[in-house]
Design an enzyme around this catalytic site. Structure first.
Site, mmCIF file in Angstrom:
data_model
loop_
_atom_site.group_PDB
_atom_site.id
_atom_site.type_symbol
_atom_site.label_atom_id
_atom_site.label_comp_id
_atom_site.label_asym_id
_atom_site.label_seq_id
_atom_site.Cartn_x
_atom_site.Cartn_y
_atom_site.Cartn_z
ATOM 1 N N ARG A 101 4.710 -0.827 -7.807
ATOM 2 C CA ARG A 101 5.913 -1.278 -8.529
ATOM 3 C C ARG A 101 7.075 -0.294 -8.384
ATOM 4 O O ARG A 101 8.222 -0.662 -8.658
ATOM 5 C CB ARG A 101 5.598 -1.488 -10.008
ATOM 6 C CG ARG A 101 4.711 -2.690 -10.264
ATOM 7 C CD ARG A 101 4.633 -3.043 -11.736
ATOM 8 N NE ARG A 101 4.043 -4.343 -11.934
ATOM 9 C CZ ARG A 101 2.742 -4.588 -11.962
ATOM 10 N NH1 ARG A 101 1.887 -3.605 -11.794
ATOM 11 N NH2 ARG A 101 2.285 -5.811 -12.136
ATOM 12 N N LEU A 104 0.816 -1.213 0.000
ATOM 13 C CA LEU A 104 0.000 0.000 0.000
ATOM 14 C C LEU A 104 0.854 1.268 0.000
ATOM 15 O O LEU A 104 1.905 1.329 0.622
ATOM 16 C CB LEU A 104 -0.929 0.004 1.223
ATOM 17 C CG LEU A 104 -1.861 -1.198 1.348
ATOM 18 C CD1 LEU A 104 -2.762 -1.059 2.576
ATOM 19 C CD2 LEU A 104 -2.713 -1.390 0.095
ATOM 20 N N HIS A 105 0.364 2.280 -0.726
ATOM 21 C CA HIS A 105 1.042 3.581 -0.775
ATOM 22 C C HIS A 105 -0.024 4.679 -0.677
ATOM 23 O O HIS A 105 -1.226 4.371 -0.529
ATOM 24 C CB HIS A 105 1.885 3.709 -2.052
ATOM 25 C CG HIS A 105 1.122 3.375 -3.303
ATOM 26 N ND1 HIS A 105 0.102 4.152 -3.793
ATOM 27 C CD2 HIS A 105 1.204 2.310 -4.142
ATOM 28 C CE1 HIS A 105 -0.385 3.614 -4.888
ATOM 29 N NE2 HIS A 105 0.254 2.487 -5.113
ATOM 30 N N HIS A 165 -3.339 4.272 -2.513
ATOM 31 C CA HIS A 165 -4.349 3.424 -1.854
ATOM 32 C C HIS A 165 -4.985 4.174 -0.686
ATOM 33 O O HIS A 165 -6.196 4.093 -0.467
ATOM 34 C CB HIS A 165 -3.704 2.143 -1.303
ATOM 35 C CG HIS A 165 -3.120 1.254 -2.358
ATOM 36 N ND1 HIS A 165 -1.780 1.014 -2.478
ATOM 37 C CD2 HIS A 165 -3.721 0.540 -3.339
ATOM 38 C CE1 HIS A 165 -1.567 0.184 -3.476
ATOM 39 N NE2 HIS A 165 -2.720 -0.117 -4.024
#
Ligand code: PAF
Length: 282
Positions: free
Chosen positions: A189, A33-34, A37
């Site tokens: 990614r 998650l970043h 999100h």
């Protein structure tokens, strides 16, 4: 936050919430998650009474086994993030839970051109696998609202079709792409980019922005703009563009009139990592 691993127990819990009149928001993810999100979870919390986030790295949507193996997994950090944003429910099923009959239970929806072009062409089977898991998740969560990012532009269009075709009583909410301060679209990614590749990656959003500005001039044809974008990206050592295309923003078909809503979409390889991004042009 309540963590569920089994669909049946999640379903039982959500039925009680719905009976209490609570509106359910759903944010499906593959973890790692970043901020992107987090923005979806925040949007869900603002719109609904209870937010369900799922973390499931879906094997059927990876056409490249190396990509699947290398997909980042940061579960304990993910849990911390979800707790910090006060997400109410986390669904973390196993592969067996989601695919009890094995991985080859194909979804029988033909999305046609919209799933065959661009990502569909370069990642055969990806959208079939993605739609298959999103359908399974929607059947379990039955959310009032589903939150997805504009970053995966083609994905959200296909999920919109899925909702229509399967007549789900769910409203799709598409949230803007979150970007790093230099413009790179946030993506799970990105953590796989080494220092040099990370620096180069800014060229993707720079090229999209350049093309958006250039597209305002009618004398620049769309073909010329697409070629210009490819030339700019190819000119940088270490960047290998897979496609750069300007399409109708709703159908992803080639643009016939410049008055149509247009989107520029691109996929680029940098340092062994495949990144996608897009920008609405008008
Ligand atoms: O965008 C993603 O993270 C995935 O494609 C999704 C929607 C969670 C389905 O596995």
């Amino acid at each position: 936050m309540i963590v569920f691993k089994h669909a049946q127990s999640l379903d039982r819990y959500l039925i009680k919430c719905k009976n209490r009149g609570q509106k359910i928001g759903f944010v499906p993810t593959m973890g790692a998650l970043h901020q992107g999100h987090i923005s979806l979870i925040k949007a869900s919390k603002e719109t609904t009474d209870l937010t369900v986030c799922s973390i499931f790295v879906n094997p059927t949507q990876f056409n490249d086994p190396t990509d699947f193996q290398n997909y980042p997994s940061t579960l304990s950090a993910d849990m911390d993030i979800l707790l910090a944003v006060e997400c109410e429910v986390l669904f973390m099923p196993s592969v067996k839970e989601m695919y009890p009959n094995g991985l080859s239970d194909p979804l029988k929806i033909d999305f046609g051109f919209i799933a065959q072009t661009l990502e569909g062409e370069h990642r055969p089977g990806h959208f079939e696998g993605m739609a298959q898991i999103v359908e399974k998740l929607l059947r379990i969560v039955k959310p009032d609202f589903l939150f997805m990012g504009q970053k995966d532009y083609q994905q959200q269009l296909i999920v919109g079709q899925l909702i229509k075709k399967r007549k789900f009583d769910t409203r799709l909410m598409v949230c803007p792409t979150l970007r790093e301060s230099d413009g790179l679209a946030m993506s799970s990614r990105n953590v796989r980019l080494d220092k040099k590749s990370r620096k180069l990656a800014v060229k993707i959003s720079e090229t999209l922005k350049f093309i958006k500005t250039a597209s305002a001039k009618p004398s620049n044809t769309l073909k010329q703009l697409e070629q210009e974008a490819i030339n700019r990206l190819q000119a940088i050592k270490g960047i290998d563009p897979e496609y750069f295309s300007i399409r109708n923003a709703t159908t992803l078909k080639p643009v016939r009139k410049r008055t149509e809503k247009m989107v520029a979409l691109t996929a680029v390889w940098i340092g062994g990592v495949r990144l996608i991004d897009n920008l609405l042009l008008n």
